[in-house]
Motif scaffolding. Structure first.
Motif, PDB file in Angstrom:
ATOM      1  N   UNK A  15       0.847  -1.193   0.000  1.00 41.99           N
ATOM      2  CA  UNK A  15       0.000   0.000   0.000  1.00 41.99           C
ATOM      3  C   UNK A  15       0.883   1.244   0.000  1.00 41.99           C
ATOM      4  N   UNK A  16       0.444   2.250  -0.735  1.00 40.54           N
ATOM      5  CA  UNK A  16       1.149   3.523  -0.809  1.00 40.54           C
ATOM      6  C   UNK A  16       0.285   4.579  -0.141  1.00 40.54           C
ATOM      7  N   UNK A  17       0.843   5.261   0.849  1.00 41.29           N
ATOM      8  CA  UNK A  17       0.130   6.348   1.527  1.00 41.29           C
ATOM      9  C   UNK A  17       0.633   7.676   0.973  1.00 41.29           C
ATOM     10  N   UNK A  18      -0.293   8.506   0.530  1.00 41.95           N
ATOM     11  CA  UNK A  18       0.025   9.820  -0.027  1.00 41.95           C
ATOM     12  C   UNK A  18      -0.567  10.884   0.886  1.00 41.95           C
ATOM     13  N   UNK A  19       0.267  11.752   1.403  1.00 39.65           N
ATOM     14  CA  UNK A  19      -0.205  12.805   2.311  1.00 39.65           C
ATOM     15  C   UNK A  19       0.022  14.177   1.696  1.00 39.65           C
ATOM     16  N   UNK A  20      -0.849  15.098   2.040  1.00 44.06           N
ATOM     17  CA  UNK A  20      -0.720  16.480   1.586  1.00 44.06           C
ATOM     18  C   UNK A  20      -1.517  17.366   2.527  1.00 44.06           C
ATOM     19  N   UNK A  21      -1.151  18.632   2.573  1.00 44.46           N
ATOM     20  CA  UNK A  21      -1.848  19.593   3.420  1.00 44.46           C
ATOM     21  C   UNK A  21      -3.141  20.068   2.778  1.00 44.46           C
ATOM     22  N   UNK A  22      -3.292  19.843   1.474  1.00 43.57           N
ATOM     23  CA  UNK A  22      -4.450  20.321   0.719  1.00 43.57           C
ATOM     24  C   UNK A  22      -5.284  19.144   0.232  1.00 43.57           C
ATOM     25  N   UNK A  23      -6.580  19.146   0.538  1.00 41.72           N
ATOM     26  CA  UNK A  23      -7.447  18.062   0.076  1.00 41.72           C
ATOM     27  C   UNK A  23      -7.670  18.122  -1.434  1.00 41.72           C
ATOM     28  N   UNK A  24      -7.692  19.315  -2.002  1.00 38.36           N
ATOM     29  CA  UNK A  24      -7.868  19.422  -3.446  1.00 38.36           C
ATOM     30  C   UNK A  24      -6.652  18.890  -4.194  1.00 38.36           C
ATOM     31  N   UNK A  25      -5.466  19.043  -3.621  1.00 37.29           N
ATOM     32  CA  UNK A  25      -4.267  18.464  -4.235  1.00 37.29           C
ATOM     33  C   UNK A  25      -4.354  16.945  -4.255  1.00 37.29           C
ATOM     34  N   UNK A  26      -4.882  16.362  -3.194  1.00 37.30           N
ATOM     35  CA  UNK A  26      -5.043  14.914  -3.153  1.00 37.30           C
ATOM     36  C   UNK A  26      -6.078  14.452  -4.172  1.00 37.30           C
ATOM     37  N   UNK A  27      -7.150  15.216  -4.337  1.00 45.01           N
ATOM     38  CA  UNK A  27      -8.179  14.839  -5.317  1.00 45.01           C
ATOM     39  C   UNK A  27      -7.641  14.914  -6.739  1.00 45.01           C
ATOM     40  N   UNK A  28      -6.745  15.864  -6.991  1.00 46.13           N
ATOM     41  CA  UNK A  28      -6.219  16.061  -8.338  1.00 46.13           C
ATOM     42  C   UNK A  28      -4.925  15.291  -8.582  1.00 46.13           C
ATOM     43  N   UNK A  29      -4.609  14.335  -7.725  1.00 44.97           N
ATOM     44  CA  UNK A  29      -3.350  13.593  -7.862  1.00 44.97           C
ATOM     45  C   UNK A  29      -3.357  12.774  -9.155  1.00 44.97           C
ATOM     46  N   UNK A  30      -2.175  12.464  -9.630  1.00 51.22           N
ATOM     47  CA  UNK A  30      -2.050  11.616 -10.807  1.00 51.22           C
ATOM     48  C   UNK A  30      -2.326  10.163 -10.427  1.00 51.22           C
ATOM     49  N   UNK A  31      -2.953   9.456 -11.343  1.00 49.17           N
ATOM     50  CA  UNK A  31      -3.326   8.075 -11.081  1.00 49.17           C
ATOM     51  C   UNK A  31      -2.076   7.207 -10.954  1.00 49.17           C
ATOM     52  N   UNK A  32      -2.179   6.212 -10.064  1.00 45.31           N
ATOM     53  CA  UNK A  32      -1.049   5.330  -9.801  1.00 45.31           C
ATOM     54  C   UNK A  32      -1.539   3.890  -9.870  1.00 45.31           C
ATOM     55  N   UNK A  33      -0.708   3.008 -10.423  1.00 40.67           N
ATOM     56  CA  UNK A  33      -1.104   1.604 -10.555  1.00 40.67           C
ATOM     57  C   UNK A  33      -1.065   0.870  -9.220  1.00 40.67           C
ATOM     58  N   UNK A  34      -0.361   1.435  -8.246  1.00 35.14           N
ATOM     59  CA  UNK A  34      -0.298   0.817  -6.927  1.00 35.14           C
ATOM     60  C   UNK A  34      -1.488   1.255  -6.080  1.00 35.14           C
ATOM     61  N   UNK A  35      -1.962   0.408  -5.192  1.00 34.20           N
ATOM     62  CA  UNK A  35      -3.057   0.816  -4.293  1.00 34.20           C
ATOM     63  C   UNK A  35      -2.612   1.976  -3.414  1.00 34.20           C
TER      64      UNK A  35
END
Length: 310
Positions: free
Chosen positions: A80-100
């Motif tokens: 599993x890959x955990x992606x953190x950011x201070x902005x929720x919109x940045x997380x929504x607009x993240x690039x798609x990743x083949x890993x969960x």
């Protein structure tokens, strides 16, 4: 103690100064985290926000390359890959990743994970509060498993020196003084000490530079805003006069301009690698266990003469 404030602007400056001097646990608060969150939210809401990702993508690619430089074994399968950011919109607009991938809205200064959770932590941050960086590194050390590795990248103190110098000279000329318009960054000389104090072993710190060329200074400032990396220090100056901006643009082009009319912007990137201690890691020899004296090093060049060649 009595205090008189003559204008709302003076009150805002006083409030920023007080917040900047306030501390938590003896650590000075340099950055306005709520302002940084608003900057990130605004930047990620732009329709063309992806065109400002070029610097992050380049640094992220170089950071990923350093994972392949790790000689010690890591898990072959990423569960599993955990992606953190201070902005929720940045997380929504993240690039798609083949890993969960699981997105976590979090400030890097307050990581919401349990101890001994991750095998690897990769941190790409433009603007960690350099006075709170010891707190950030300690938290990363806690969430890593024993023998886990921390690989990080952040901007260094020489970043955007062209823009910084041009703005200071222009303000001195037009206004008789200057204020900081670029957030303070971490010096490379501090990283090794910070990683060691946090408990990391087998440290590696190196410096890289990414130089981007722009039509002019205004384009540099526009892209910084589009990246969400505008100044967020408490002591920032809220207004930059038009005459000062035009003077700074002229100074920028005169001092640093290229022959083709473009101007460079230099981003100093600091990379760091540190390991959480484990019994399997190599350890330094005990003090006094050496069997060769440093005084004998001068004799290395004195090789015996071969009688057959004389």
């Amino acid at each position: 103690m009595s205090l008189s404030v003559k204008s709302p602007r003076s009150l805002r400056c006083l409030w920023r100064g007080w917040r900047g001097l306030s501390s938590q646990g003896g650590v000075m608060n340099v950055f306005d985290r709520s302002m940084k969150r608003r900057q990130k939210q605004w930047a990620s809401s732009l329709l063309d926000s992806d065109k400002y990702d070029y610097l992050r993508d380049e640094v992220g690619s170089r950071l990923a390359d350093r994972v392949y430089d790790v000689s010690r074994s890591l898990p072959d399968i990423v569960e599993r890959l955990f992606l953190t950011d201070i902005s929720d919109s940045s997380l929504r607009n993240r690039k798609k990743c083949e890993m969960p991938t699981q997105c976590v809205l979090a400030d890097e200064e307050f990581l919401p994970f349990k101890e001994n959770t991750f095998d690897l932590c990769a941190v790409l941050s433009h603007n960690i509060n350099n006075t709170k960086y010891p707190v950030v590194v300690v938290q990363i050390h806690q969430v890593l498993k024993p023998d886990g590795v921390f690989i990080g990248a952040m901007v260094g103190g020489e970043t955007l020196y062209e823009l910084r110098c041009s703005l200071q000279l222009a303000e001195l000329e037009r206004e008789g003084g200057f204020a900081p318009h670029i957030s303070p960054y971490t010096a490379v000389t501090d990283l090794g000490n910070l990683l060691g104090r946090a408990g990391f072993n087998m440290l590696t710190v190196d410096i890289d530079e990414v130089q981007v060329h722009y039509p002019g200074m205004l384009e540099v400032m526009r892209d910084l805003q589009g990246m969400g990396e505008s100044n967020c220090a408490w002591n920032r100056k809220s207004l930059l006069h038009r005459d000062t901006i035009l003077a700074a643009a002229a100074i920028y082009k005169e001092m640093y301009g290229n022959e083709d009319g473009s101007v460079p912007a230099t981003f100093q990137i600091l990379y760091m690698i540190g390991w959480k201690p484990h019994e399997s890691q190599a350890k330094p020899a005990k003090r006094g266990s050496a069997n060769v004296s440093f005084a004998d090093l001068s004799k290395i060049s004195k090789f015996p003469t071969d009688p057959q060649k004389s």
